[in-house]
Write a protein that holds these residues in place. Sequence first.
Motif, PDB file in Angstrom:
ATOM      1  N   ALA A 180      -5.096   6.260  -0.229  1.00 38.15           N
ATOM      2  CA  ALA A 180      -4.163   5.150  -0.285  1.00 38.15           C
ATOM      3  C   ALA A 180      -4.346   4.477  -1.545  1.00 38.15           C
ATOM      4  O   ALA A 180      -5.695   4.384  -2.117  1.00 38.15           O
ATOM      5  CB  ALA A 180      -4.507   4.152   0.914  1.00 38.15           C
ATOM      6  N   SER A 202      -3.343   0.863  -4.271  1.00 35.26           N
ATOM      7  CA  SER A 202      -2.445  -0.462  -4.135  1.00 35.26           C
ATOM      8  C   SER A 202      -1.001  -0.087  -4.801  1.00 35.26           C
ATOM      9  O   SER A 202      -0.902   0.519  -5.872  1.00 35.26           O
ATOM     10  CB  SER A 202      -3.141  -1.415  -5.106  1.00 35.26           C
ATOM     11  OG  SER A 202      -2.243  -2.404  -5.603  1.00 35.26           O
ATOM     12  N   THR A 235      -5.932  -0.032   8.207  1.00 37.74           N
ATOM     13  CA  THR A 235      -6.700  -0.653   7.624  1.00 37.74           C
ATOM     14  C   THR A 235      -8.265   0.148   7.291  1.00 37.74           C
ATOM     15  O   THR A 235      -8.747   0.319   6.441  1.00 37.74           O
ATOM     16  CB  THR A 235      -7.116  -2.079   8.032  1.00 37.74           C
ATOM     17  OG1 THR A 235      -5.746  -2.837   8.088  1.00 37.74           O
ATOM     18  CG2 THR A 235      -7.945  -2.900   7.129  1.00 37.74           C
ATOM     19  N   THR A 294       0.738  -1.150   0.053  1.00 41.54           N
ATOM     20  CA  THR A 294      -0.075  -0.065  -0.126  1.00 41.54           C
ATOM     21  C   THR A 294       0.912   1.268   0.038  1.00 41.54           C
ATOM     22  O   THR A 294       1.851   1.353   0.681  1.00 41.54           O
ATOM     23  CB  THR A 294      -1.029  -0.215   1.080  1.00 41.54           C
ATOM     24  OG1 THR A 294      -1.662  -1.352   1.244  1.00 41.54           O
ATOM     25  CG2 THR A 294      -1.722   1.014   1.254  1.00 41.54           C
ATOM     26  N   LEU A 311      -7.979   2.391  -3.053  1.00 39.10           N
ATOM     27  CA  LEU A 311      -8.390   1.693  -1.830  1.00 39.10           C
ATOM     28  C   LEU A 311      -9.301   2.128  -1.057  1.00 39.10           C
ATOM     29  O   LEU A 311      -9.373   3.328  -0.884  1.00 39.10           O
ATOM     30  CB  LEU A 311      -6.943   1.173  -1.264  1.00 39.10           C
ATOM     31  CG  LEU A 311      -5.963   0.469  -1.900  1.00 39.10           C
ATOM     32  CD1 LEU A 311      -4.900   0.048  -0.835  1.00 39.10           C
ATOM     33  CD2 LEU A 311      -6.495  -0.735  -2.227  1.00 39.10           C
ATOM     34  N   TYR A 315       0.219   5.421   1.090  1.00 41.98           N
ATOM     35  CA  TYR A 315      -0.581   6.117   1.808  1.00 41.98           C
ATOM     36  C   TYR A 315      -0.066   7.460   1.138  1.00 41.98           C
ATOM     37  O   TYR A 315       1.118   7.751   1.311  1.00 41.98           O
ATOM     38  CB  TYR A 315      -0.557   5.920   3.115  1.00 41.98           C
ATOM     39  CG  TYR A 315      -0.989   4.624   3.699  1.00 41.98           C
ATOM     40  CD1 TYR A 315      -2.205   4.555   4.212  1.00 41.98           C
ATOM     41  CD2 TYR A 315      -0.071   3.712   3.778  1.00 41.98           C
ATOM     42  CE1 TYR A 315      -2.717   3.113   4.645  1.00 41.98           C
ATOM     43  CE2 TYR A 315      -0.479   2.297   4.120  1.00 41.98           C
ATOM     44  CZ  TYR A 315      -1.761   1.964   4.733  1.00 41.98           C
ATOM     45  OH  TYR A 315      -2.362   0.858   5.063  1.00 41.98           O
ATOM     46  N   TRP A 355      -9.649   2.718   1.970  1.00 41.44           N
ATOM     47  CA  TRP A 355      -8.913   3.909   3.216  1.00 41.44           C
ATOM     48  C   TRP A 355      -9.206   5.118   3.012  1.00 41.44           C
ATOM     49  O   TRP A 355      -8.783   5.780   2.008  1.00 41.44           O
ATOM     50  CB  TRP A 355      -7.390   3.497   3.377  1.00 41.44           C
ATOM     51  CG  TRP A 355      -7.049   3.844   4.638  1.00 41.44           C
ATOM     52  CD1 TRP A 355      -6.767   3.415   5.910  1.00 41.44           C
ATOM     53  CD2 TRP A 355      -5.670   5.131   4.659  1.00 41.44           C
ATOM     54  NE1 TRP A 355      -6.034   4.183   6.646  1.00 41.44           N
ATOM     55  CE2 TRP A 355      -5.509   5.135   5.998  1.00 41.44           C
ATOM     56  CE3 TRP A 355      -5.291   6.164   3.674  1.00 41.44           C
ATOM     57  CZ2 TRP A 355      -4.665   6.266   6.711  1.00 41.44           C
ATOM     58  CZ3 TRP A 355      -4.546   7.213   4.301  1.00 41.44           C
ATOM     59  CH2 TRP A 355      -4.274   7.181   5.433  1.00 41.44           C
TER      60      TRP A 355
END
Length: 541
Positions: A193, A195, A248, A173, A202, A175, A204
């Motif tokens: 975030a 991949s 997560t 990940t 993602l 961020y 998040w």
Amino acid sequence: MSRIARRLAGFNAIALAVSLTVVSLVPSATASTAPPPVTVSADGLPTWQINGVVWSQVVVGNTVYATGSFTKARPPGVPAGGSGEIAASNIFAYDITTGNRVASFNHSLNGQGLVAAVSPDRSRVYVGGDFTTVDGIARNHIAAFSTATGALVTTFAPALSGRVRAIAVTAGTVYVGGSFFTANGVGRTRLSAFSAVTGALLPWAPKADDNNVAAMVMAPDNSRVIVGGSFTTLNGVAASAMGSVDATTGATQVWAANRTIRDGGTKSGITSLTTDGAQVYGSGYAFGTGNFEGSFATDPGTGGIIWVNDCHGDTYDVYPSGQVLYTVSHAHDCRPIGAFPESSPRSINQRHALAFTTYPTGTNTGPDSYGWNYNGVPDSTMLQWYPVLAIGSYTGQSQAAWSVKGNGNYVALGGEFPSVNGVAQQGLVRFATRQIAPNRRGPQYNGSAPSATSSIPGTAQVSWRAQSDQDDATLTYALYRSGTSTPIYTTNQDSNFWTMPAMSHTDLGLSPGATYTYRLKVTDPYGNVLWLPTTNVVTIL
């Protein structure tokens, strides 16, 4: 003995009392009585230069990747526009062991780069900023490069709607933080975030509800993302300039430090966050809002404060290496931690690169000259490392260095400084450990000449002030009487640029009516010599 000298000798215990309204402290271990850790040398080593400003760097092996706002790069010792200058649009790489350009890494950003980060396996460098293309290829504010080939990674191409200022990376990940409001076309409030494999967005989606995000770091166990900037809330929960969110779910977690260090607001903020796997380190600034300038260390699991260095002058970046934390700033008043005071004019004592222990050694005094009160909160010791960086003009902010990184053997600074230790060296410079550095920064004359008097029959009193050295606290003083080839007196003395103790020696058994002069030889541990001016002629009573 001065307060800082007592710190160099070690402390047996550290008080945990504090006069701030709310504070959470991590219990500290008993301080070691071992000698202070050794910094890199203050020798600024020849390094390729840039013609603007470097905002951020990352070091992978022996390669420094630097990003900022600049258009050209040139070899060391070459003036702007001189022989060997090349085009370098906002991103550049060089070898930290030689200072030479890494020609295989050759890219162009169409806007400034503001942050660089590396993947845990060191296979990629991520860069974020204001740019929207890399080498003419669309990359909206973030891009990835292969460290093996130097190539732009074609499979990673997220799109952010605005500036990226912070990046934190795990194996899977990436961020991102900044001042954007959409990511891959989906609403995100300053945090997002992706991949690392595909660049896909993602789920998040925590929110920095106001002001920018400027710093991010993963907790050592990757369970949380620690976020810094100028915001006052995360997910609607009070988090002044600094907080923690679940890696997560994005849910806000307790981060105790933001109840003590409160730099949220439009004129203050947390500027950097990093970790050595044991502690999270950071830096901050305040101007009109906020209550902290300097550096700090926290527990990565709770945010509990381990130490705080209340040292006035915005601090921009920090880099831990072993037991030394290097910082870049415009520090000008560090009295609360027993270091240099404010001077008039401020430039006399102002320093732009400093080093501290990574562990607590004493406690702050307070309140400070701004009224902030960290009295009793653990602090760490300022170490003897004082390279001189000239203030640059490129950003109009009257600063020098903005970024500090390293690889254990070297420390690399990036910024807008035009010179280092009086030698032309623009925007990039490196420093090496004492084992591999030339170690040529010797004792510096403080302008105070020794003097000799005779007030007691048969004796001469020779008086002088200690000198200072940029990277060695202890200097050796050898006193020579005229007509002698060996010193009549030798001693060691600790000193620094703001504390130069008075020293003296009484020369006995001299003949009344005889005349003498005296000379002092000052030597550092690496053999660098400074001869002080010869004293006046003294007639012995």
